[in-house]
Design a protein around this motif. Structure first.
Motif, PDB file in Angstrom:
ATOM      1  N   THR A 121      -0.963  13.427  18.871  1.00  5.65           N
ATOM      2  CA  THR A 121      -1.260  14.606  18.055  1.00  5.65           C
ATOM      3  C   THR A 121       0.001  15.424  17.809  1.00  5.65           C
ATOM      4  N   ASP A 122       0.841  15.575  18.854  1.00  2.95           N
ATOM      5  CA  ASP A 122       2.082  16.341  18.699  1.00  2.95           C
ATOM      6  C   ASP A 122       3.006  15.678  17.677  1.00  2.95           C
ATOM      7  N   ALA A 123       3.075  14.334  17.706  1.00  5.98           N
ATOM      8  CA  ALA A 123       3.934  13.624  16.749  1.00  5.98           C
ATOM      9  C   ALA A 123       3.443  13.824  15.324  1.00  5.98           C
ATOM     10  N   ILE A 124       2.110  13.739  15.110  1.00  4.12           N
ATOM     11  CA  ILE A 124       1.560  13.938  13.767  1.00  4.12           C
ATOM     12  C   ILE A 124       1.814  15.370  13.299  1.00  4.12           C
ATOM     13  N   ASN A 125       1.557  16.350  14.200  1.00 11.92           N
ATOM     14  CA  ASN A 125       1.741  17.758  13.816  1.00 11.92           C
ATOM     15  C   ASN A 125       3.193  18.066  13.484  1.00 11.92           C
ATOM     16  N   SER A 126       4.113  17.564  14.308  1.00 12.59           N
ATOM     17  CA  SER A 126       5.527  17.840  14.039  1.00 12.59           C
ATOM     18  C   SER A 126       5.977  17.190  12.741  1.00 12.59           C
ATOM     19  N   THR A 127       5.435  16.004  12.412  1.00 18.28           N
ATOM     20  CA  THR A 127       5.787  15.352  11.145  1.00 18.28           C
ATOM     21  C   THR A 127       5.218  16.118   9.961  1.00 18.28           C
ATOM     22  N   VAL A 128       3.971  16.616  10.108  1.00 19.04           N
ATOM     23  CA  VAL A 128       3.383  17.437   9.045  1.00 19.04           C
ATOM     24  C   VAL A 128       4.205  18.704   8.844  1.00 19.04           C
ATOM     25  N   ALA A 129       4.624  19.330   9.942  1.00 16.10           N
ATOM     26  CA  ALA A 129       5.460  20.530   9.829  1.00 16.10           C
ATOM     27  C   ALA A 129       6.770  20.209   9.125  1.00 16.10           C
ATOM     28  N   TYR A 130       7.343  19.038   9.435  1.00 12.74           N
ATOM     29  CA  TYR A 130       8.580  18.631   8.766  1.00 12.74           C
ATOM     30  C   TYR A 130       8.356  18.460   7.268  1.00 12.74           C
ATOM     31  N   LEU A 131       7.211  17.850   6.889  1.00 10.44           N
ATOM     32  CA  LEU A 131       6.916  17.668   5.467  1.00 10.44           C
ATOM     33  C   LEU A 131       6.747  19.006   4.767  1.00 10.44           C
ATOM     34  N   ASN A 132       6.090  19.967   5.451  1.00 15.99           N
ATOM     35  CA  ASN A 132       5.935  21.299   4.860  1.00 15.99           C
ATOM     36  C   ASN A 132       7.287  21.981   4.667  1.00 15.99           C
ATOM     37  N   LEU A 171       0.833  -1.210   0.000  1.00 16.75           N
ATOM     38  CA  LEU A 171       0.000   0.000   0.000  1.00 16.75           C
ATOM     39  C   LEU A 171       0.864   1.256   0.000  1.00 16.75           C
ATOM     40  N   ALA A 172       2.006   1.214   0.698  1.00 15.15           N
ATOM     41  CA  ALA A 172       2.901   2.377   0.688  1.00 15.15           C
ATOM     42  C   ALA A 172       3.440   2.636  -0.714  1.00 15.15           C
ATOM     43  N   ARG A 173       3.773   1.573  -1.448  1.00 17.91           N
ATOM     44  CA  ARG A 173       4.273   1.753  -2.807  1.00 17.91           C
ATOM     45  C   ARG A 173       3.172   2.232  -3.751  1.00 17.91           C
ATOM     46  N   ALA A 174       1.928   1.752  -3.523  1.00 14.57           N
ATOM     47  CA  ALA A 174       0.838   2.087  -4.444  1.00 14.57           C
ATOM     48  C   ALA A 174       0.244   3.463  -4.160  1.00 14.57           C
ATOM     49  N   HIS A 175       0.006   3.804  -2.872  1.00 12.29           N
ATOM     50  CA  HIS A 175      -0.698   5.048  -2.516  1.00 12.29           C
ATOM     51  C   HIS A 175       0.240   6.207  -2.208  1.00 12.29           C
ATOM     52  N   GLN A 176       1.517   5.914  -1.945  1.00 11.99           N
ATOM     53  CA  GLN A 176       2.475   6.973  -1.604  1.00 11.99           C
ATOM     54  C   GLN A 176       1.942   7.876  -0.480  1.00 11.99           C
ATOM     55  N   PRO A 177       1.658   7.324   0.709  1.00  9.73           N
ATOM     56  CA  PRO A 177       1.137   8.157   1.806  1.00  9.73           C
ATOM     57  C   PRO A 177       2.183   9.170   2.266  1.00  9.73           C
ATOM     58  N   ASP A 178       1.684  10.226   2.945  1.00  9.67           N
ATOM     59  CA  ASP A 178       2.602  11.235   3.465  1.00  9.67           C
ATOM     60  C   ASP A 178       3.317  10.743   4.715  1.00  9.67           C
ATOM     61  N   ILE A 179       2.599   9.986   5.570  1.00 16.34           N
ATOM     62  CA  ILE A 179       3.152   9.491   6.840  1.00 16.34           C
ATOM     63  C   ILE A 179       2.726   8.035   7.008  1.00 16.34           C
ATOM     64  N   GLY A 182      15.783   3.777  12.378  1.00 18.22           N
ATOM     65  CA  GLY A 182      15.419   4.850  11.450  1.00 18.22           C
ATOM     66  C   GLY A 182      14.001   5.357  11.566  1.00 18.22           C
ATOM     67  N   PHE A 183      13.277   5.010  12.649  1.00 23.35           N
ATOM     68  CA  PHE A 183      11.936   5.560  12.827  1.00 23.35           C
ATOM     69  C   PHE A 183      12.012   7.070  13.056  1.00 23.35           C
ATOM     70  N   PHE A 184      11.083   7.809  12.431  1.00 20.61           N
ATOM     71  CA  PHE A 184      11.055   9.268  12.570  1.00 20.61           C
ATOM     72  C   PHE A 184      10.685   9.676  13.992  1.00 20.61           C
ATOM     73  N   GLY A 227      11.712  23.488   0.953  1.00 18.11           N
ATOM     74  CA  GLY A 227      13.157  23.519   0.797  1.00 18.11           C
ATOM     75  C   GLY A 227      13.915  23.971   2.015  1.00 18.11           C
ATOM     76  N   ARG A 228      13.233  24.082   3.187  1.00 21.70           N
ATOM     77  CA  ARG A 228      13.922  24.523   4.400  1.00 21.70           C
ATOM     78  C   ARG A 228      14.709  23.394   5.047  1.00 21.70           C
ATOM     79  N   VAL A 229      14.361  22.135   4.764  1.00 20.09           N
ATOM     80  CA  VAL A 229      15.126  20.993   5.254  1.00 20.09           C
ATOM     81  C   VAL A 229      15.330  20.041   4.094  1.00 20.09           C
ATOM     82  N   GLY A 230      16.368  19.166   4.228  1.00 20.20           N
ATOM     83  CA  GLY A 230      16.630  18.189   3.179  1.00 20.20           C
ATOM     84  C   GLY A 230      15.826  16.932   3.393  1.00 20.20           C
ATOM     85  N   THR A 231      15.895  16.037   2.462  1.00 24.39           N
ATOM     86  CA  THR A 231      15.180  14.770   2.549  1.00 24.39           C
ATOM     87  C   THR A 231      15.972  13.740   3.298  1.00 24.39           C
TER      88      THR A 231
END
Length: 682
Positions: free
Chosen positions: A662-673, A590-598, A647-649, A678-682
């Motif tokens: 909720t804090d973990a989800i929000n911080s991960t969303v902020a990281y994705l933004n 499913l990760a390969r097919a749907h390409q989820p954000d998290i 390697g878990f985020f 371009g403020r952080v690398g991949t």
């Protein structure tokens, strides 16, 4: 040859006798120790079996269920050494029995005194069955007691060991005795030649570097002296007096040699005495080790007993109210459902607190606690603790009196210091009287030591209770058991204080109250550069803008209840979209097919576990960029370290804390933004 044979026989006799005595002492010690260990093991095992059968038979005796009692006794078939067992009721009549195949079916006609007896190679045990202070019956067990047989086996083994050992010692000594006797025989041969020929120029060869070599050297020196004196006598026979003086000096040298031999013998005796003392010390250490093992076993029993009660108490409320909520036969109103859910939540949090206390103690005992020592402002810590404990104190009408100001800094781990103070404050509130007070004070005891005290107005403690206060599972000396908790909070507190280089103490008066205090090393406050505070504030990122589309979460979880809980939490977030997978293989596809954000990943998954699934995702270019958050019940420090290293985020621990989730989800969303901008690398 007669003298040679006599010397060798004496030497061989001494060696053989010493070997025999050493073997007898060693084998006797080993046999005595093993028989004692066997006796203690059999007695302890039978007592444990009787205790277990008695505990399992309380229900059968209470409800007069002989079938259940016989089924319980039938478990003795797993113990081949047990010949027979029986359960007598409270009146001493046979209630149920068990006899191993081929064993005597005879049972005592009545209940004897509680204890263990040994007769005719059998061990019999009587143990009362008591429930809530009432004697329900008695357990009777009969088992083989092989003490005499084991003793005979050991004596046979000892004989089989001693005979080859003595033969080997004899063969070795008969082949190597020349090492000791050869230098002495050389001296004898030289002495015979000198006597027979009068040639004082002969010398005995020196073949070693031991006491015999010293004797050879002294003998050769004596020959040299005799040779010189003989020449002098030949040249000057008239100097008879001078020769007599020389002879006297030679006698003195012989006496000195004899004294040296005596000194060496005394040194040997002293060495044997030292070795004997060392053996006695080792035996004493062995006895202490056995006593420590016994104490450890008792501590384990106390731990299991306490944990069984403490963990079942909140589970009773959780399962009980949950059954009411899910039962169609027990309808409840909406208000009742909310109340039941509140009870379940409260009990669940209490259960989590118990588990965390046990884990804290386990980490401290194993040395796995890592402290971050830094200067900590006591005033800030006290203010935070006052805010957190005020509702608990207000529910009981207890006044919290904190110092108006505490301008003291101590060297401590901020998080652990806060845990220590909250523990002391919660105890002061819990064991206080209704409408009482809790007084907190901080002061300097010495130029480099700060003291923080917490005083309550409870019932106080007895001296014997204070002596046992910092032992595990001791609930502040409360004998009624009315208060919840494992009783290890103060143990954790004491050891955390000691790890930070401090001390903890208590003083108490019955009817007045108790005061707990801790002392820590004072520290200078952490000084920042003039504009450092502004620099830190400028470095903090502002709120990240929401993503233009809903954030897709892939949750890989095999437990339907856990999946349902996350679905309910996500349902309150319109900016999140959830996709679920019941195992690791499907989650990867499913990760390969749907390409989820998290991706939310459980660790213990069927097929492929979470760690291996993470490795496969990181190795695939299509999914290597997706942050993966662990959501698991593996809560031990080594599990967390292993997960972060894999390697878990982020690493979240079940049961889920909604705020942390909720804090973990929000911080991960902020990281994705930030990565998108371009403020952080991949």
């Amino acid at each position: 040859m007669i003298a040679l044979r006599s010397l060798r026989q004496k030497l061989l006799g001494v060696v053989m006798l010493s070997t025999l005595v050493a073997l007898l002492v060693s084998l006797a010690t080993i046999i005595a120790y093993d028989l004692r260990a066997y006796h203690q093991s059999v007695t302890a095992d039978m007592a444990t079996q009787a205790e277990l059968i008695g505990h399992m038979s309380t229900a059968a005796l209470a409800f007069d269920d002989q079938r259940l009692a016989k089924e319980t006794l039938a478990l003795l078939r797993l113990r081949p050494k047990v010949n027979a067992g029986a359960i007598f009721n409270a009146k001493g009549k046979l209630f149920a029995s068990y006899v191993a195949p081929g064993q005597d079916e005879h049972f005592p006609t009545g209940v004897e005194e509680e204890g263990v007896r040994y007769q005719a190679g059998k061990l019999t045990l009587f143990r009362h069955i008591v429930d809530n202070g009432e004697k329900l019956g008695t357990v009777y067990l009969r088992a083989d007691y092989e003490m005499v047989g084991r003793l005979g086996d050991y004596l046979t083994i000892a004989l089989l060991v001693m005979l080859p050992a003595m033969v080997i010692a004899y063969l070795i000594m008969s082949r190597t005795d020349f090492i000791i006797t050869r230098p002495i025989l050389d001296i004898r041969d030289v002495a015979r030649d000198v006597i027979a020929t009068g040639d004082y120029s002969r010398r005995a060869p020196r073949t070693s570097e031991d006491e015999v070599a010293q004797l050879v050297e002294s003998f050769n020196t004596m020959l040299s002296e005799i040779e010189a004196r003989a020449k002098e006598l030949e040249a000057r026979k008239h100097e008879l007096e001078s020769s007599n003086l020389e002879l006297a000096r030679e006698m003195e040298q012989r006496e000195e040699a004899q004294h040296e031999v005596m000194r060496l013998n005394e040194a040997l005796e002293e060495r044997v005495h030292e070795r004997t003392l060392q053996l006695e010390a080792i035996n004493g250490e062995l006895a202490m080790a056995m006593e420590e093992a016994k104490s450890a076993n008792q501590a384990k029993s106390a731990f299991l007993s306490s944990m069984s009660h403490e963990l079942r108490t909140p589970l009773n409320a959780i399962l009980g109210f949950a059954q009411i909520l899910t039962s169609d036969k027990l309808p409840s109103t909406l208000a009742q459902k909310k109340e039941f859910a509140s009870h379940i939540l409260k009990s669940g949090r209490h259960l989590l607190t118990l588990i965390n206390e046990i884990l804290d103690l386990a980490k401290i005992e194993s040395g796995a606690v890592a402290l971050s020592m830094e200067p900590v402002d006591l005033g800030e810590i006290l203010q935070e603790c006052q805010t957190m404990t005020a509702p608990l104190a207000g529910n009981r009408g207890i006044r919290l009196l904190f110092p108006p100001a505490c301008n003291i800094n101590v060297a401590a781990d901020r998080t652990r210091l806060k845990q220590i103070l909250l523990n002391l404050l919660s105890n002061a509130i819990k064991y206080n009287r209704e409408g009482g007070a809790v007084v907190v004070d901080c002061s300097m005891q010495a130029p480099d030591m700060a003291r923080l005290s917490v005083q309550d107005t409870g019932m106080g403690l007895k001296p014997e209770q204070i002596a046992q206060l910092f032992q595990p599972f001791n609930r502040l000396g409360q004998e009624t058991g009315a208060e919840e908790g494992t009783g290890i909070g103060l143990v954790v507190t004491k050891r955390l204080v000691e790890l930070m280089g401090g001390v903890i103490g208590v003083s108490s008066s019955q009817g007045v109250g108790s005061m707990f205090w801790i002392e820590l090393r004072a520290a200078e406050p952490l000084r920042l550069l003039p504009d450092a505070g502004q620099a830190i504030a400028d470095a903090m990122p502002a709120d990240s803008p929401a993503m233009s589309r809903p954030t897709t979460l892939l949750y890989v979880e095999d437990n339907p209840a856990n999946l349902k809980l996350v679905q309910e939490i996500i349902s309150f977030r319109p900016d999140l979209q959830l996709v679920a997978a019941p195992d690791g293989h499907l989650g990867i596809e499913l990760a390969r097919a749907h390409q989820p954000d998290i991706i939310l990943m459980d660790i213990n998954l069927p097929g492929v576990n979470g760690i291996d699934a993470l490795k496969l995702l990181k190795a695939d270019p299509r999914t290597s960029h997706i942050p993966v958050i662990a959501l698991t019940a593996n809560a031990m420090p080594r599990d967390v370290e292993k997960g972060i290293a894999a390697g878990f985020f982020r690493y979240l621990i079940k049961p889920i804390n909604i705020d942390e989730f909720t804090d973990a989800i929000n911080s991960t969303v902020a990281y994705l933004n930030d990565r998108k901008d371009g403020r952080v690398g991949t």
